[in-house]
Design a protein around this motif. Structure first.
Motif, short mmCIF file in Angstrom:
data_model
loop_
_atom_site.label_atom_id
_atom_site.label_comp_id
_atom_site.label_asym_id
_atom_site.label_seq_id
_atom_site.Cartn_x
_atom_site.Cartn_y
_atom_site.Cartn_z
N LYS A 106 -5.01 9.02 6.89
CA LYS A 106 -4.88 7.56 7.00
C LYS A 106 -3.42 7.13 6.96
O LYS A 106 -3.01 6.21 7.66
CB LYS A 106 -5.66 6.87 5.89
CG LYS A 106 -7.16 6.81 6.12
CD LYS A 106 -7.87 6.12 4.96
CE LYS A 106 -9.38 6.04 5.23
NZ LYS A 106 -10.09 5.40 4.11
N LYS A 107 -2.61 7.80 6.15
CA LYS A 107 -1.19 7.46 6.04
C LYS A 107 -0.47 7.72 7.37
O LYS A 107 0.33 6.90 7.82
CB LYS A 107 -0.54 8.27 4.92
CG LYS A 107 -1.02 7.89 3.53
CD LYS A 107 -0.35 8.76 2.46
CE LYS A 107 -0.86 8.38 1.07
NZ LYS A 107 -0.25 9.23 0.00
N THR A 108 -0.78 8.85 7.98
CA THR A 108 -0.19 9.17 9.28
C THR A 108 -0.65 8.18 10.34
O THR A 108 0.13 7.71 11.16
CB THR A 108 -0.57 10.60 9.70
OG1 THR A 108 -0.14 11.52 8.70
CG2 THR A 108 0.05 10.96 11.03
N PHE A 109 -1.93 7.87 10.30
CA PHE A 109 -2.51 6.94 11.27
C PHE A 109 -1.85 5.57 11.14
O PHE A 109 -1.50 4.93 12.14
CB PHE A 109 -4.02 6.83 11.03
CG PHE A 109 -4.75 6.03 12.07
CD1 PHE A 109 -5.24 6.65 13.22
CD2 PHE A 109 -4.97 4.67 11.91
CE1 PHE A 109 -5.92 5.92 14.18
CE2 PHE A 109 -5.65 3.94 12.86
CZ PHE A 109 -6.12 4.56 14.00
N ALA A 110 -1.67 5.10 9.90
CA ALA A 110 -1.05 3.79 9.65
C ALA A 110 0.37 3.76 10.18
O ALA A 110 0.81 2.76 10.76
CB ALA A 110 -1.07 3.48 8.16
N ALA A 111 1.11 4.86 10.01
CA ALA A 111 2.48 4.93 10.52
C ALA A 111 2.49 4.87 12.04
O ALA A 111 3.34 4.20 12.64
CB ALA A 111 3.14 6.22 10.03
N ASN A 112 1.55 5.55 12.66
CA ASN A 112 1.47 5.56 14.12
C ASN A 112 1.10 4.20 14.69
O ASN A 112 1.46 3.86 15.82
CB ASN A 112 0.46 6.61 14.60
CG ASN A 112 0.94 8.02 14.36
OD1 ASN A 112 2.14 8.27 14.24
ND2 ASN A 112 0.00 8.97 14.27
N ARG A 168 -10.76 4.18 9.34
CA ARG A 168 -11.69 4.23 8.21
C ARG A 168 -12.35 5.60 8.07
O ARG A 168 -12.68 6.02 6.95
CB ARG A 168 -12.75 3.14 8.39
CG ARG A 168 -13.68 2.97 7.20
CD ARG A 168 -14.58 1.76 7.37
NE ARG A 168 -15.44 1.62 6.21
CZ ARG A 168 -16.63 2.21 6.11
NH1 ARG A 168 -17.08 2.98 7.08
NH2 ARG A 168 -17.37 2.03 5.03
N ARG A 169 -12.53 6.29 9.17
CA ARG A 169 -13.22 7.59 9.14
C ARG A 169 -12.32 8.75 8.70
O ARG A 169 -12.80 9.84 8.46
CB ARG A 169 -13.79 7.90 10.53
CG ARG A 169 -14.96 7.02 10.95
CD ARG A 169 -15.53 7.48 12.28
NE ARG A 169 -16.68 6.69 12.70
CZ ARG A 169 -17.44 7.00 13.75
NH1 ARG A 169 -17.15 8.07 14.47
NH2 ARG A 169 -18.47 6.24 14.07
N LYS A 170 -11.01 8.49 8.60
CA LYS A 170 -10.09 9.57 8.29
C LYS A 170 -9.99 9.86 6.79
O LYS A 170 -10.37 9.03 5.96
CB LYS A 170 -8.70 9.23 8.85
CG LYS A 170 -8.64 9.26 10.37
CD LYS A 170 -7.23 9.01 10.87
CE LYS A 170 -7.18 9.14 12.39
NZ LYS A 170 -7.46 10.52 12.84
N SER A 171 -9.44 11.02 6.48
CA SER A 171 -9.15 11.38 5.08
C SER A 171 -7.98 10.54 4.58
O SER A 171 -7.25 9.94 5.38
CB SER A 171 -8.80 12.87 4.98
OG SER A 171 -7.57 13.12 5.65
N GLU A 230 -6.77 -2.24 3.54
CA GLU A 230 -6.43 -0.85 3.25
C GLU A 230 -5.37 -0.34 4.22
O GLU A 230 -4.41 0.35 3.82
CB GLU A 230 -7.69 0.03 3.32
CG GLU A 230 -7.44 1.47 2.93
CD GLU A 230 -8.68 2.34 3.06
OE1 GLU A 230 -8.58 3.55 2.72
OE2 GLU A 230 -9.74 1.84 3.49
N LEU A 231 -5.52 -0.68 5.50
CA LEU A 231 -4.54 -0.27 6.51
C LEU A 231 -3.19 -0.92 6.24
O LEU A 231 -2.14 -0.27 6.28
CB LEU A 231 -5.04 -0.66 7.90
CG LEU A 231 -4.07 -0.46 9.06
CD1 LEU A 231 -3.68 1.01 9.19
CD2 LEU A 231 -4.69 -0.96 10.37
N LYS A 232 -3.19 -2.22 5.90
CA LYS A 232 -1.94 -2.94 5.65
C LYS A 232 -1.14 -2.33 4.51
O LYS A 232 0.09 -2.27 4.55
CB LYS A 232 -2.26 -4.40 5.33
CG LYS A 232 -2.62 -5.25 6.53
CD LYS A 232 -1.38 -5.75 7.27
CE LYS A 232 -0.64 -6.78 6.45
NZ LYS A 232 0.53 -7.33 7.18
N LYS A 233 -1.82 -1.89 3.47
CA LYS A 233 -1.15 -1.30 2.31
C LYS A 233 -0.39 -0.03 2.66
O LYS A 233 0.56 0.35 1.97
CB LYS A 233 -2.17 -1.00 1.21
CG LYS A 233 -2.70 -2.25 0.52
CD LYS A 233 -3.74 -1.88 -0.51
CE LYS A 233 -4.30 -3.13 -1.19
NZ LYS A 233 -5.36 -2.79 -2.19
#
Length: 224
Positions: free
Chosen positions: A20-26, A13-16, A219-222
């Motif tokens: 966030k896209k990179t974080f979600a992939a990881n 949530r704190r990321k840009s 938001e993360l799931k999307k």
């Protein structure tokens, strides 16, 4: 896919938007991610002492742990280790005069946790839920259950972030204990030991604190 923690969701949530896209992939990788403040065991020295003092209603465990860490601090020459000890020591000083009575009913019994219950499936994602204590009590002849979760993060949590711990804690109780007990929103409590404040599920329920947990999960799931 790795099992998620509330700290993972807060970090996301704190990321840009780009990060966030990179974080979600990881998040979809099996390997567990180490948190920036030293991982799950970083705060174990202070949190375990606070948790024990809460359970046994005795501040001596906080004092003894602080003295133990101060001795370790003086003996080590590794700066990173000294910093970890110092941060845990600072928390223990904060809790030397903390009033635990406001976080629990007057009369209650502790309930043993079942480790196999620690993973919750929420919107297709596995979340780790590890409360510090579960306790039961009677209110107007109704058997109720509550729980408390002492948590820490290097820079502490914002109110709505700490509220996510209270939210998932309530879900944990509802899934595993609602057949035998009435879940108590008042005593479903998350405690930020760094900033020394707490949030209850009741505060989320009445809208005093914004409940952002499911919105953040969506938001993360999307992005996954």
């Amino acid at each position: 896919m790795k099992k998620l923690s509330i700290k993972d969701i807060i970090e996301f949530r704190r990321k840009s938007d780009k990060s966030k896209k990179t974080f979600a992939a990881n998040m979809q990788m099996e390997k567990e991610k180490t948190s920036s403040d030293g991982g799950g065991d970083y705060w174990i020295s202070s949190i375990s002492a606070i948790s024990k003092s809460f359970k046994l209603n005795d501040k001596k465990f906080i004092d003894e742990r602080r003295e133990e860490l101060e001795q370790k601090y003086d003996k080590t020459d590794f700066q990173r280790t000294k910093t970890m000890y110092k941060r845990n020591i600072d928390i223990l000083y904060i809790f030397e005069d903390f009033d635990f009575a406001k976080l629990k009913p007057e009369k209650f019994n502790f309930l043993k946790k079942n480790k196999k219950d620690s993973i919750l499936l929420i919107k297709g994602l596995d979340f780790k839920v590890t409360p510090s204590h579960l306790f039961t009590y009677s209110s107007e002849e109704i058997d109720e259950i509550g729980a408390i979760w002492f948590v820490a993060k290097l820079d502490g949590f914002r109110e709505e972030e700490l509220g996510m711990f209270a939210d998932i804690l309530y879900r944990y109780l509802k899934i595993h204990y609602s057949k035998d007990y009435t879940i108590s929103p008042k005593y479903c409590i998350a405690v930020d030991v760094v900033n020394k404040f707490s949030i209850t599920y009741q505060q989320l329920e009445i809208g005093e604190i914004d409940n952002i947990f499911l919105r953040t999960v969506d938001e993360l799931k999307k992005l996954m």
